[in-house]
Structures are given as structure tokens and as C-alpha cells.
Design a protein around this motif. Structure first.
Motif, PDB file in Angstrom:
ATOM      1  N   GLY A 159      41.906  43.121  27.047  1.00 45.66           N
ATOM      2  CA  GLY A 159      41.619  42.698  28.338  1.00 45.66           C
ATOM      3  C   GLY A 159      42.308  41.223  28.762  1.00 45.66           C
ATOM      4  O   GLY A 159      43.011  40.744  29.602  1.00 45.66           O
ATOM      5  N   LEU A 160      42.086  40.322  27.695  1.00 49.25           N
ATOM      6  CA  LEU A 160      42.713  38.969  27.863  1.00 49.25           C
ATOM      7  C   LEU A 160      44.042  38.888  27.562  1.00 49.25           C
ATOM      8  O   LEU A 160      44.838  38.243  28.523  1.00 49.25           O
ATOM      9  N   LEU A 220      32.176  36.508  20.092  1.00 56.31           N
ATOM     10  CA  LEU A 220      33.616  36.364  20.581  1.00 56.31           C
ATOM     11  C   LEU A 220      34.015  37.312  21.806  1.00 56.31           C
ATOM     12  O   LEU A 220      34.720  37.183  22.688  1.00 56.31           O
ATOM     13  N   MET A 221      33.341  38.520  21.794  1.00 63.20           N
ATOM     14  CA  MET A 221      33.762  39.247  22.381  1.00 63.20           C
ATOM     15  C   MET A 221      33.251  39.066  24.092  1.00 63.20           C
ATOM     16  O   MET A 221      34.107  39.002  24.951  1.00 63.20           O
ATOM     17  N   ASN A 222      32.347  38.395  23.921  1.00 63.61           N
ATOM     18  CA  ASN A 222      31.582  37.980  25.250  1.00 63.61           C
ATOM     19  C   ASN A 222      32.581  36.566  25.841  1.00 63.61           C
ATOM     20  O   ASN A 222      32.873  36.418  27.069  1.00 63.61           O
ATOM     21  N   ILE A 223      32.758  35.870  24.746  1.00 66.11           N
ATOM     22  CA  ILE A 223      33.656  34.630  25.249  1.00 66.11           C
ATOM     23  C   ILE A 223      35.094  35.127  25.717  1.00 66.11           C
ATOM     24  O   ILE A 223      35.422  34.563  26.794  1.00 66.11           O
ATOM     25  N   PHE A 224      35.620  35.964  24.984  1.00 67.71           N
ATOM     26  CA  PHE A 224      36.963  36.397  25.404  1.00 67.71           C
ATOM     27  C   PHE A 224      36.932  36.975  26.884  1.00 67.71           C
ATOM     28  O   PHE A 224      37.856  36.726  27.581  1.00 67.71           O
ATOM     29  N   ARG A 225      35.895  37.779  26.911  1.00 68.11           N
ATOM     30  CA  ARG A 225      35.705  38.503  28.285  1.00 68.11           C
ATOM     31  C   ARG A 225      35.380  37.473  29.368  1.00 68.11           C
ATOM     32  O   ARG A 225      35.952  37.679  30.298  1.00 68.11           O
ATOM     33  N   GLY A 226      34.724  36.389  29.139  1.00 72.00           N
ATOM     34  CA  GLY A 226      34.554  35.475  29.996  1.00 72.00           C
ATOM     35  C   GLY A 226      35.712  34.597  30.387  1.00 72.00           C
ATOM     36  O   GLY A 226      36.003  34.294  31.547  1.00 72.00           O
ATOM     37  N   VAL A 227      36.530  34.269  29.349  1.00 71.13           N
ATOM     38  CA  VAL A 227      37.856  33.572  29.547  1.00 71.13           C
ATOM     39  C   VAL A 227      38.503  34.433  30.489  1.00 71.13           C
ATOM     40  O   VAL A 227      39.393  33.862  31.297  1.00 71.13           O
ATOM     41  N   TYR A 238      37.949  36.568  32.822  1.00 72.47           N
ATOM     42  CA  TYR A 238      37.371  36.355  34.188  1.00 72.47           C
ATOM     43  C   TYR A 238      37.746  34.971  34.893  1.00 72.47           C
ATOM     44  O   TYR A 238      38.057  34.925  35.944  1.00 72.47           O
ATOM     45  N   LYS A 239      37.744  33.925  33.983  1.00 66.69           N
ATOM     46  CA  LYS A 239      37.753  32.783  34.466  1.00 66.69           C
ATOM     47  C   LYS A 239      39.438  32.636  34.949  1.00 66.69           C
ATOM     48  O   LYS A 239      39.684  31.979  36.094  1.00 66.69           O
ATOM     49  N   ILE A 240      40.156  32.940  33.891  1.00 65.55           N
ATOM     50  CA  ILE A 240      41.783  32.639  34.446  1.00 65.55           C
ATOM     51  C   ILE A 240      42.147  33.598  35.572  1.00 65.55           C
ATOM     52  O   ILE A 240      43.255  33.533  36.252  1.00 65.55           O
ATOM     53  N   SER A 241      41.659  34.802  35.729  1.00 67.08           N
ATOM     54  CA  SER A 241      41.809  35.623  36.862  1.00 67.08           C
ATOM     55  C   SER A 241      41.102  35.541  37.992  1.00 67.08           C
ATOM     56  O   SER A 241      41.388  36.180  39.184  1.00 67.08           O
ATOM     57  N   ASN A 242      40.032  34.631  38.228  1.00 70.71           N
ATOM     58  CA  ASN A 242      39.244  34.260  39.076  1.00 70.71           C
ATOM     59  C   ASN A 242      38.525  35.824  39.665  1.00 70.71           C
ATOM     60  O   ASN A 242      38.545  35.935  40.949  1.00 70.71           O
ATOM     61  N   PHE A 245      48.959  51.421  32.496  1.00 69.84           N
ATOM     62  CA  PHE A 245      48.011  51.720  33.932  1.00 69.84           C
ATOM     63  C   PHE A 245      48.462  50.829  35.045  1.00 69.84           C
ATOM     64  O   PHE A 245      47.924  51.025  36.219  1.00 69.84           O
ATOM     65  N   ALA A 246      49.683  50.005  34.889  1.00 73.84           N
ATOM     66  CA  ALA A 246      49.939  49.061  36.162  1.00 73.84           C
ATOM     67  C   ALA A 246      49.011  48.292  36.752  1.00 73.84           C
ATOM     68  O   ALA A 246      49.001  48.186  37.858  1.00 73.84           O
ATOM     69  N   SER A 247      48.007  47.810  35.940  1.00 77.52           N
ATOM     70  CA  SER A 247      46.900  47.270  36.480  1.00 77.52           C
ATOM     71  C   SER A 247      46.130  46.425  35.421  1.00 77.52           C
ATOM     72  O   SER A 247      46.223  46.912  34.127  1.00 77.52           O
ATOM     73  N   ALA A 248      45.999  45.039  35.648  1.00 81.68           N
ATOM     74  CA  ALA A 248      45.293  44.138  34.782  1.00 81.68           C
ATOM     75  C   ALA A 248      43.913  43.786  35.587  1.00 81.68           C
ATOM     76  O   ALA A 248      43.745  43.295  36.446  1.00 81.68           O
ATOM     77  N   GLN A 249      42.808  43.898  34.728  1.00 84.83           N
ATOM     78  CA  GLN A 249      41.440  43.735  35.407  1.00 84.83           C
ATOM     79  C   GLN A 249      40.596  43.056  34.423  1.00 84.83           C
ATOM     80  O   GLN A 249      41.005  42.964  33.190  1.00 84.83           O
TER      81      GLN A 249
END
Length: 342
Positions: A90-91, A143-150, A152-156, A250-254
């Protein structure tokens, strides 16, 4: 009891021991047979299953999982686990998608960027596990939670959609080389490279040594920290690459891209005969495990199996594979122990 009877029983035990040893060593052949039988049964129920179009779609959909399964195999062989790969996907996918949407970069450079991001994340896992001494499941979960949080942060919390991506980036996953989809080509290259690394290099043998017996590996002079950094760095790099491929496909980043996907990858490894106790696993087995899981994911909807049952059926097959692998390994270990005593 006569000597002749004892000799017969001894010969029977030896034959049984050889059978289980051969089965455990070449269990991939059994997996191939099971896959063939499964395909025949599915084809008899739905004639479109073995069509060229469906096979192509099935292999394409399995490619990313196959790539990740190779890295997870190395991690499991060292008695570790990596729960952060979904978050790394995801990141890296989000960062690369944002770069493409802003600068329309060269696809090769975007792929390299994704791999670098993944390697950094993987080495962070490896550092916490090898240097700090944190258990793999704890370190990678955190780190899974940290990476996922980062992410969400950079994507707002916003998506990057297909209209924001360049055509060259989308063709990473949809393009073809000599008529073969790029995802399949990349997966084949990775399998060839890692087959060589695992079977014909020093670091490959050291990975198995650390997983089989960490104490003996340390006594023999193997740098376990180096091996663990290599394993988790490699897993991270493959996850970073998969992030780029995933977003392109998938032509989409979430923010929640590939959430929970690490469990699917671990399941593919287990189906392929990789031992969660460490020290055992083959690249060929992992490929077959990923293929079997891909067949199930493709076939169950074709057979009109209820979505509520699909996950349960996959879980039952995985459980059966684990039980079978455990029983056979236990039998082999017991016979080897008895042979040493004799």
C-alpha cells in the motif's frame, strides 16, 4: 517372536520410512497430481475453466501473489514471519502513484522507486528483529500499522485514480512481451533468479542453515544478523515491487490497498510445503502452492459456490495441507531418530 518375524517387521518399517521420506522430499509431485485432478473436476463442471482466456486471467491474477510468496518463503524458512507486506504494498503503491500523477515519470524509474521503498521498509523489519531482538510477529505487526498509517497520512485519505496515471505506468501490468503479459514475465524472471539464489549460492544455504538450527549456524560462523537483514530486505523489495504492479494492474491507489493480503501469501507458502517451523521449503513448491490457491480463487466463483463458503473451502484445504505436512515430517523425524539410535 522369531528372528524371521523381526526381520520382516524391520523391513516393513524401513520401507515405510523410505516412503514417508520420499513423500516429504518430493511432495511437490503429489501437489502437481492434486492440481491436475482438481482441474479435471472443475473442467467437468464448467467447460470455460480451461479456456485460453480464463487460464490467462488466472495466471495474471496469481502473478503478484507468486512474487510475494517467494520472499515469504525465505522469511518462513528462517523461522520468521512478515505481517507488514500488505502495508508495504500500500505504501509503495501510493507513493509511486503520487509521483506518476505529479511528474509522469519513466515506468522503469517508478518500479525502481517502489523496490527501494520496499527494501527500506524490509530492512527496518530486519533491523528490529536481528539487532534489537524483537520477535518477528511483534516487529512486523507494529510496522504494519506504522506503514499503513504513513500511507493514510501522505494520501490524506484520498485515492489516486486511473485518470491521474500515465499510460506508460498502466502498461506496466497490462502490457505484453512477445505476447505474454508483463506480470507473468516479471514473475517468471523472479522465480528463475530466486531458484538460483536458493539452490546455488552461499547466502541461500545460510538461510536454510539459520532456519534449521540457529545455534549450529552460529557455531559454524554464519552471521545470522546478515542473513535476517537479507531475508527481510528481500521480502520488502518484492513487496515494494508488488505495490507498483498492484496499482498499475488495478489502476487505483488507496490507503487500504492489499489489506490482509499477507495472510493469503502465507497460505500459498504453506500449501507449497514451506514449514512454519523453519528450515524447509522449495521455490517449486511455493510456485505450486500459489498456483493452487489461484485456481481455487478462480474456480469457486465459476462453480457458483457461495462467497460465504469460498473462504471456508480454501481454509479447509490449507488446514489439510498443514496437517498432512506435519504428520509426514513427524514420521520422518521419528524414523531418523530411531535410525541414529540403532
Amino acid at each position: 517372536m522369531t528372528n524371521q518375524t523381526l526381520e520382516v517387521e524391520s523391513m516393513n518399517e524401513q520401507s515405510e520410512s523410505k516412503f514417508f521420506a520420499l513423500f516429504f522430499r518430493f511432495r511437490e509431485l503429489g501437489l502437481v497430481a492434486f492440481i491436475i485432478i482438481l482441474c479435471v473436476v472443475i473442467q467437468s463442471r464448467n467447460s470455460s475453466f480451461l479456456s485460453v482466456e480464463n487460464i490467462n486471467d488466472m495466471v495474471k491474477n496469481t502473478a503478484i501473489m507468486s512474487i510475494l510468496a517467494v520472499g515469504m518463503m525465505l522469511v518462513l524458512i528462517t523461522r520468521g514471519i512478515d505481517l507488514s507486506i500488505g502495508a508495504i504494498i500500500g505504501l509503495s503503491g501510493m507513493i509511486c502513484a503520487q509521483v506518476v500523477s505529479s511528474y509522469s515519470s519513466n515506468p522503469i524509474l517508478v518500479i525502481l522507486l517502489g523496490i527501494v521503498i520496499g527494501v527500506i521498509c524490509g530492512l527496518t523489519n530486519g533491523f528490529l528483529i536481528s539487532k534489537i531482538g524483537i520477535l518477528p510477529i511483534i516487529a512486523t505487526l507494529a510496522l504494519m500499522n506504522i506503514f499503513r498509517g504513513v500511507t493514510y497520512k501522505i494520501s490524506n485519505g484520498e485515492w489516486v485514480s486511473s485518470y491521474q496515471m500515465s499510460e506508460g505506468f498502466l502498461k506496466i501490468a497490462t502490457g505484453n512481451i512477445l505476447g505474454i503479459n508483463n506480470l507473468i514475465v516479471i514473475a517468471i524472471i523472479i522465480y528463475v533468479v530466486f531458484y538460483y539464489i536458493v539452490n546455488h549460492t552461499i547466502i541461500g544455504r545460510q538461510v536454510y542453515a539459520v532456519g534449521s538450527n540457529p545455534d549450529s549456524a552460529a557455531v559454524s560462523g554464519i552471521n545470522q544478523n546478515k542473513v535476517l537483514l537479507f531475508v527481510y530486505g528481500t521480502m520488502g523489495g518484492l513487496a515494494g515491487l508488488s505495490g507498483v504492479l498492484w496499482v498499475s494492474k488495478f489502476a487505483s491507489a488507496q490507503g487500504d490497498t492489499a489489506s490482509g493480503y499477507e495472510l493469503t501469501v502465507i497460505a500459498a507458502c504453506i500449501l507449497g510445503g514451506v514449514s512454519i517451523a523453519g528450515g524447509a521449503g522449495k521455490v517449486s513448491g511455493v510456485f505450486l502452492g500459489a498456483l493452487l490457491l489461484g485456481i481455487l480463487q478462480n474456480a469457486l466463483p465459476l462453480l457458483n459456490v457461495s462467497p460465504f463458503w469460498q473462504t471456508g473451502i480454501q481454509g479447509a484445504i490449507i488446514l489439510f495441507a498443514v496437517i498432512l505436512n506435519t504428520l509426514v515430517k513427524r514420521k520422518v523425524d521419528r524414523n531418523n531418530l530411531l535410525r541414529r539410535k540403532i
